[in-house]
Design a protein around this motif. Structure first.
Motif, short mmCIF file in Angstrom:
data_model
loop_
_atom_site.label_atom_id
_atom_site.label_comp_id
_atom_site.label_asym_id
_atom_site.label_seq_id
_atom_site.Cartn_x
_atom_site.Cartn_y
_atom_site.Cartn_z
N PRO A 141 0.78 -1.24 0.00
CA PRO A 141 0.00 0.00 0.00
C PRO A 141 0.81 1.29 0.00
O PRO A 141 0.34 2.32 -0.49
CB PRO A 141 -0.84 -0.12 1.28
N VAL B 34 3.30 4.20 -1.03
CA VAL B 34 3.69 4.68 -2.35
C VAL B 34 5.15 4.38 -2.66
O VAL B 34 5.47 3.80 -3.71
CB VAL B 34 3.41 6.19 -2.49
N ARG C 134 5.69 0.64 -2.89
CA ARG C 134 5.05 0.04 -4.07
C ARG C 134 5.84 0.35 -5.34
O ARG C 134 6.11 -0.55 -6.14
CB ARG C 134 3.62 0.57 -4.20
N ARG C 135 6.23 1.60 -5.54
CA ARG C 135 6.99 1.96 -6.74
C ARG C 135 8.36 1.26 -6.74
O ARG C 135 8.85 0.86 -7.79
CB ARG C 135 7.15 3.48 -6.83
N LYS D 241 -6.24 0.81 -1.63
CA LYS D 241 -4.91 0.67 -1.06
C LYS D 241 -3.86 0.65 -2.16
O LYS D 241 -2.96 -0.20 -2.20
CB LYS D 241 -4.82 -0.59 -0.20
N GLY D 242 -3.99 1.60 -3.05
CA GLY D 242 -3.02 1.77 -4.12
C GLY D 242 -3.46 1.28 -5.47
O GLY D 242 -2.84 1.63 -6.49
N ARG E 135 -4.05 3.75 -8.27
CA ARG E 135 -2.87 4.47 -8.76
C ARG E 135 -1.97 3.59 -9.61
O ARG E 135 -0.99 4.09 -10.20
CB ARG E 135 -2.05 4.99 -7.57
N GLU F 116 1.20 4.79 -12.08
CA GLU F 116 2.55 4.55 -11.60
C GLU F 116 3.34 3.67 -12.56
O GLU F 116 4.53 3.91 -12.80
CB GLU F 116 2.49 3.91 -10.21
#
Length: 299
Positions: free
Chosen positions: A49, A51, A54-55, A79-80, A83, A87
């Protein structure tokens, strides 16, 4: 064909059964950071979750894929997941997106060239956190601060004696306080998160400390320890699960010898008193402030 898996996607997404697990939250898994560039055919990621985390994970997976390899990513919409497409597109790839089971799912076929991987990998990598002056990493619990619960426990903790364990040690903030006591002969640090254990190894250099990447609820309980300290988790996959802390309490009791002591901190609303009363000879509330309670329990 080499396939990577990160995390535990819901069964509805048909995760591959023969894949190499790479999640830092699954003890024994292969670190995604260690997978050679362009070496795998496919990867399925149950995206975390946070940022930065995750990225970082997406970039590592894209780096590991061969050109033409398939990246399959999903996350809960709140939870992401909402996005994910944006991303992934920032890495210069074409993204196919779908919705299923309250998740967003994105599929990418890795092109010959991708962009911005190094930046995303660096942004989520281990580092010394300014102000904290300790090693940590995005994704670790309270990675860039001292958690308020841990702080409350540290402020009320008396000098420990003998051999003990820190269950759910994080990056080692509480262990540092425990080891200030010269009467401590040994301290074992245990955490489910490989990244936390690696950070703790760098932060806690005292020779009395040992480290284990393991699930605190299932490590061997020999019943011979003098003390246990812990700030147990109460979330699993983002959802509150009070059974986690209750399991930690039972495990602490099994690890302690008769007369051994547990020091635990918890959010005020968590119902741990009954579990403590059942597992310990006596308990004592030590502090209750700022939304946290500190409890001492003697076996």
């Amino acid at each position: 064909m080499t396939t990577l898996l990160y995390g535990r996607p819901p069964a509805v997404f048909d995760p591959p059964g023969d894949a190499v697990q790479t999640s830092p939250l699954i003890p024994g898994s292969t670190p995604l950071e260690s997978v050679p560039e362009g070496s795998v055919d496919a990867a399925m990621i149950y995206a975390p979750p946070g940022v930065l985390e995750r990225r970082h994970t997406l970039a590592l997976a894209l780096r590991a894929l061969k050109p033409g390899g398939r990246l399959d990513v999903m996350a809960p919409k709140d939870k992401g997941g909402s996005r994910l497409k944006k991303e992934l597109a920032a890495f210069g790839v074409e993204v196919g997106e779908s919705a299923k089971a309250h998740h967003r799912r994105c599929v990418v076929i890795r092109p010959e060239r991708v962009t911005a991987l190094d930046e995303a990998i660096a942004a989520g990598a281990p580092r010394v956190v300014p102000g904290l002056e300790a090693w940590s990493q995005p994704g670790v619990f309270a990675w860039d601060r001292v958690d308020a619960g841990t702080m409350a426990l540290a402020q009320h903790l008396p000098p420990m004696k003998g051999a003990g364990i820190d269950l759910g040690c994080g990056y080692g903030a509480l262990a540092t306080v425990v080891l200030r006591s010269p009467a401590v002969t040994a301290l074992r640090l245990v955490d489910l998160d490989r990244r936390a254990v690696e950070a703790a190894r760098r932060n806690v250099t005292d020779p009395r400390a040992t480290f284990d990447w393991a699930d605190a609820r299932t490590v061997e309980a020999s019943g011979d320890l003098d003390f246990v300290v812990m700030n147990p988790p109460f979330h699993d996959g983002g959802a509150e699960d009070r059974r986690l802390g209750q399991a930690f309490i039972r495990q602490a009791a099994a690890m302690l010898k008769k007369g051994g002591v547990l020091w635990v901190v918890a959010n005020r609303h968590l119902p741990y008193e009954a579990e403590l009363a059942a597992a310990f000879k006596r308990t004592r509330p030590v502090a209750d402030a700022g939304g946290y309670k500190v409890i001492e329990a003697v076996k």
